[in-house]
Design an enzyme around this catalytic site. Sequence first.
Site, short mmCIF file in Angstrom:
data_model
loop_
_atom_site.label_atom_id
_atom_site.label_comp_id
_atom_site.label_asym_id
_atom_site.label_seq_id
_atom_site.Cartn_x
_atom_site.Cartn_y
_atom_site.Cartn_z
N CYS A 184 0.86 -1.18 0.00
CA CYS A 184 0.00 0.00 0.00
C CYS A 184 0.90 1.24 0.00
CB CYS A 184 -0.90 -0.01 1.23
SG CYS A 184 -1.84 1.52 1.44
N ASP A 227 0.12 -6.00 0.16
CA ASP A 227 -1.07 -6.39 -0.60
C ASP A 227 -0.71 -7.69 -1.31
OD1 ASP A 227 -2.78 -4.24 -0.01
OD2 ASP A 227 -1.87 -3.00 -1.55
N VAL A 286 6.01 -15.26 -23.04
CA VAL A 286 6.88 -14.70 -22.01
C VAL A 286 7.72 -15.84 -21.41
CG1 VAL A 286 5.23 -14.90 -20.09
CG2 VAL A 286 7.00 -13.14 -20.02
N LEU A 332 9.26 -17.70 -18.51
CA LEU A 332 8.69 -17.76 -17.16
C LEU A 332 9.62 -17.30 -16.04
CD1 LEU A 332 6.51 -20.99 -17.30
CD2 LEU A 332 5.80 -18.60 -17.42
N GLU A 381 -5.14 -1.52 -8.17
CA GLU A 381 -5.67 -1.29 -9.51
C GLU A 381 -4.57 -0.85 -10.48
OE1 GLU A 381 -8.84 -0.54 -6.42
OE2 GLU A 381 -6.75 0.02 -6.67
#
Length: 133
Positions: A48, A55, A70, A72, A90
């Site tokens: 955060c 988070d 991609v 890995l 977000e």
Amino acid sequence: MTDKYKERRFDTYGYEKIDKEVLESIEYEYPEKNTIVEYITNEFSSVCPWTGLPDNAKLTIRYIPSKKLVELKSLKYYLTSYRNVGILQEHAINRILDDLVELLQPKFMEIIGEFQERGGIATRIVAKYEKEK
């Protein structure tokens, strides 16, 4: 009673610590197909930006490759670079989408972040990209 936690904060890093340069791609041998590739990890974490508290999320990366996949190990290092970055949930999911789309130029990509509850509220974020036809 005083709030001894009011001024408590953990240090966080800025967006510059997100290591996009570590990402690598490999050639995809079946670009004519619409194969769905899906990677899932329960180990994604960022922090955060206001409190520095972690988070943690289950992250699902789903895409239809065009010419690249991609690599890995590079994806693991890239996602781990978020560990101490102060970023909104977000924004993290959208940043991952943007970076992977730039690298892979897929036909379709969806990133789903299912973040653990905080304050009794679980957050699920879905960010999508679809190549223009």
